[in-house]
Design an enzyme around this catalytic site. Structure first.
Site, PDB file in Angstrom:
ATOM      1  N   LYS A 123       0.845  -1.206   0.000  1.00 33.91           N
ATOM      2  CA  LYS A 123       0.000   0.000   0.000  1.00 33.91           C
ATOM      3  C   LYS A 123       0.874   1.247   0.000  1.00 33.91           C
ATOM      4  O   LYS A 123       1.926   1.267   0.643  1.00 33.91           O
ATOM      5  CB  LYS A 123      -0.904  -0.042   1.236  1.00 33.91           C
ATOM      6  CG  LYS A 123      -1.948   1.058   1.312  1.00 33.91           C
ATOM      7  CD  LYS A 123      -2.849   0.862   2.527  1.00 33.91           C
ATOM      8  CE  LYS A 123      -3.887   1.950   2.676  1.00 33.91           C
ATOM      9  NZ  LYS A 123      -4.764   1.738   3.844  1.00 33.91           N
ATOM     10  N   SER A 160      -9.720  -0.543   7.183  1.00 35.32           N
ATOM     11  CA  SER A 160      -9.197  -0.395   5.825  1.00 35.32           C
ATOM     12  C   SER A 160      -8.539  -1.617   5.197  1.00 35.32           C
ATOM     13  O   SER A 160      -8.231  -1.589   4.010  1.00 35.32           O
ATOM     14  CB  SER A 160      -8.225   0.780   5.766  1.00 35.32           C
ATOM     15  OG  SER A 160      -8.959   1.964   5.724  1.00 35.32           O
ATOM     16  N   SER A 196      -9.595   1.913   3.088  1.00 37.64           N
ATOM     17  CA  SER A 196      -8.747   2.647   2.163  1.00 37.64           C
ATOM     18  C   SER A 196      -7.761   1.773   1.393  1.00 37.64           C
ATOM     19  O   SER A 196      -7.184   2.240   0.427  1.00 37.64           O
ATOM     20  CB  SER A 196      -7.989   3.735   2.914  1.00 37.64           C
ATOM     21  OG  SER A 196      -7.147   3.147   3.895  1.00 37.64           O
TER      22      SER A 196
HETATM   23  N1  GLN Z   1     -12.971   4.202   6.707  1.00 38.31           N
HETATM   24  C1  GLN Z   1     -12.272   4.536   7.901  1.00 38.31           C
HETATM   25  C2  GLN Z   1     -11.880   5.987   7.898  1.00 38.31           C
HETATM   26  O1  GLN Z   1     -12.057   6.623   6.880  1.00 38.31           O
HETATM   27  C3  GLN Z   1     -11.106   3.623   8.090  1.00 38.31           C
HETATM   28  C4  GLN Z   1      -9.839   4.068   7.483  1.00 38.31           C
HETATM   29  C5  GLN Z   1      -8.684   3.171   7.750  1.00 38.31           C
HETATM   30  O2  GLN Z   1      -8.818   2.101   8.350  1.00 38.31           O
HETATM   31  N2  GLN Z   1      -7.511   3.601   7.326  1.00 38.31           N
HETATM   32  O3  GLN Z   1     -11.399   6.498   8.853  1.00 38.31           O
END
Ligand code: GLN
Length: 482
Positions: free
Chosen positions: A79, A178, A154
């Protein structure tokens, strides 16, 4: 597509080690597939040269009778918020679009030492904030199974690249879901390890008390093999702990006698009918195979989302203060003096969602509101943690959907961010409690889109989750289909 790419990671490693196929051949096939899938937008940077060099190195070791490492030159992806020396690491942001780290994250060093061929850096939501990988400066990721849908976020690029067989496994990061939510949306497996099991050194921080790096793979054992490589004590991360298990990938699938907790709050009347149906069928299958199902309760369930958005935004506001237009990254010097550099660089360098989090974070931390929001959320955090720990005292794993629905339509929710936040309702409590959780595919909805089942375990009990999820995978016949 080259059929070799459909093998699980564990098989690919064996095939390379036994010289049935070379690591270079697999890496070439992976690079070819990445080019073929360009339209999905899974990669921000492809590093063909260094990947082929790592694969050639593994092949050379094998030819000389040496040990190529547990990943044996097999192609994987990372990532783009995880630092890679000499390879740009953008966090899918305008701010870091040209940032080339002078060092590797500890997990990247570990991947290299394990012999992996890192073929590229995957697309994501800017600074890991989002649930659809649509908030990327480099454009949205399109779900491999249905282009009009999101891949989740994400770590959408990582999950989608694994699903499309562009790579054998990938690294994601999980602050509030994410890894698990994109795994569910793309029909692959994804693990958020226990907080502190995997080093965060070199991960560009979003919310440091919640962030964890973890693997995505097409099988449960592929995730376990990746965790073998990723879990180690790292003196560079003060929260890192020694790893309690020798190996994870040697787990034996087992369900008989395992106690599964189902909290009634996980299945509200409003839950999507397909998700309910698939989860009920999955739990029934596990029960049929000898699991003991227990009803339990998590009263704080509905408080977790608000708690998460207060805590994570506060930490994000603090972590992202370093992007000031002076030290590194995007800098707008068109104004007058230092304040103008800060103002213009941050105004022009961050996207809308990131600004929303910074503003929310600074608000809940500001002197008049600290007690009402940040302090309160910190107290609720303790309650949530206790409740999950209590529930897990009587059972080996809690089971719930990974997300309240399958992958949503691209563009649909960008105008309504609270709708997007609701996607995280099942995943965020796990980060708040610091526990491990694994998402595995449990069938599809009426439209053929994957649905994920989340197994939540006790701290450092990843092996138990692999045993249970591995047994489920056997019952369902696996998920290596594409
Ligand atoms: N969707 C969550 C957020 O926007 C999780 C993001 C993540 O785990 N990096 O905060």
């Amino acid at each position: 597509m080259n059929n070799l790419l459909q093998m699980p990671l564990t098989e690919a490693v064996k095939a390379v080690k036994s010289k049935k196929v070379s690591a270079v051949e697999l890496t070439r096939a992976s690079l070819g597939r990445i080019a073929e899938c360009k339209e999905l937008n899974n990669f921000i940077t492809v590093c063909a040269e260094s990947a082929l060099a790592a694969a050639a190195e593994a092949d050379k070791k094998i030819a000389l009778g040496g040990d190529p490492g547990p990943l044996a030159g097999v192609p994987v992806a990372v990532k783009d918020n995880i630092s890679t020396k000499g390879i740009r690491t953008t966090c899918a942001s305008k701010f870091l679009q040209n940032y080339v780290p002078p060092f590797d994250a500890s997990v990247v060093t570990a991947l290299r030492n394990a012999g992996a061929s890192i073929v590229g850096k995957t697309n994501m939501d800017e600074f890991a904030m989002g649930s659809g990988s649509e908030n990327s400066y480099f454009g949205a990721v399109k779900n491999f199974r249905e282009r009009s849908r999101v891949a989740g976020g994400s770590s959408g690029g990582s999950a989608n690249a694994v699903a499309a067989c562009e790579v054998f496994a990938a690294l994601g990061s999980d602050t509030g879901g994410s890894i698990r939510q994109p795994a569910a949306y793309c029909g692959v497996a994804g693990l958020k390890p226990t907080y502190s099991l995997v080093s965060r050194y070199g991960l560009i921080a979003f919310a440091s008390s919640l962030d964890q790096i973890g693997p995505l793979g097409r099988t449960v054992r592929d995730c376990a093999l990746m965790l073998d490589v990723l879990a180690f004590a790292d003196p560079r991360d003060s929260t890192s702990v020694p790893r309690p298990q020798k190996t994870y990938s040697d787990f034996v699938p087992r369900v008989k006698g395992k106690r599964i907790g189902i909290a009634k709050e996980f299945f509200p009347d409003t839950l999507n009918a397909d998700v309910r149906k698939r989860l009920n069928a999955a739990v029934a299958a596990l029960e049929g195979a000898g699991a003991v199902v227990k009803e339990t309760s998590i009263k704080s369930f509905n408080a977790a989302l608000a708690t998460y958005y207060v805590l994570s935004s506060a930490e994000a506001a603090s972590n992202l203060a370093r992007f000031d237009g002076i030290k590194y990254g995007y800098s707008d010097r068109s104004g007058d003096g230092l304040t103008d550099i800060y103002f213009k660089s941050r105004t022009g360098g961050f996207g809308d969602e990131v600004k929303r989090r910074i503003m929310t974070g600074n608000y809940v931390l500001s002197s008049g509101y600290y007690d009402a929001y940040y302090l309160k959320a910190s107290k609720v955090r303790t309650l949530i943690k206790r409740e999950y720990e209590d529930a897990l005292r009587d059972c080996d794993a809690l089971i719930c959907p990974t997300a309240p629905s399958s992958a949503f339509k691209a563009g649909k929710k960008t105008s309504d961010h609270t709708q997007v936040y609701l996607e995280d309702v099942y995943t965020v409590p796990v980060n708040i409690a610091g526990l491990p959780a694994l998402s595995v595919p449990c069938g599809t909805d009426g439209g053929g889109m994957p649905i994920g089942m989340q197994l939540i375990g006790k701290a450092f009990d990843e092996k138990n989750l692999f045993e249970l999820a591995g047994a489920f995978e056997e019952i369902t016949g696996g998920n290596a289909d594409v």
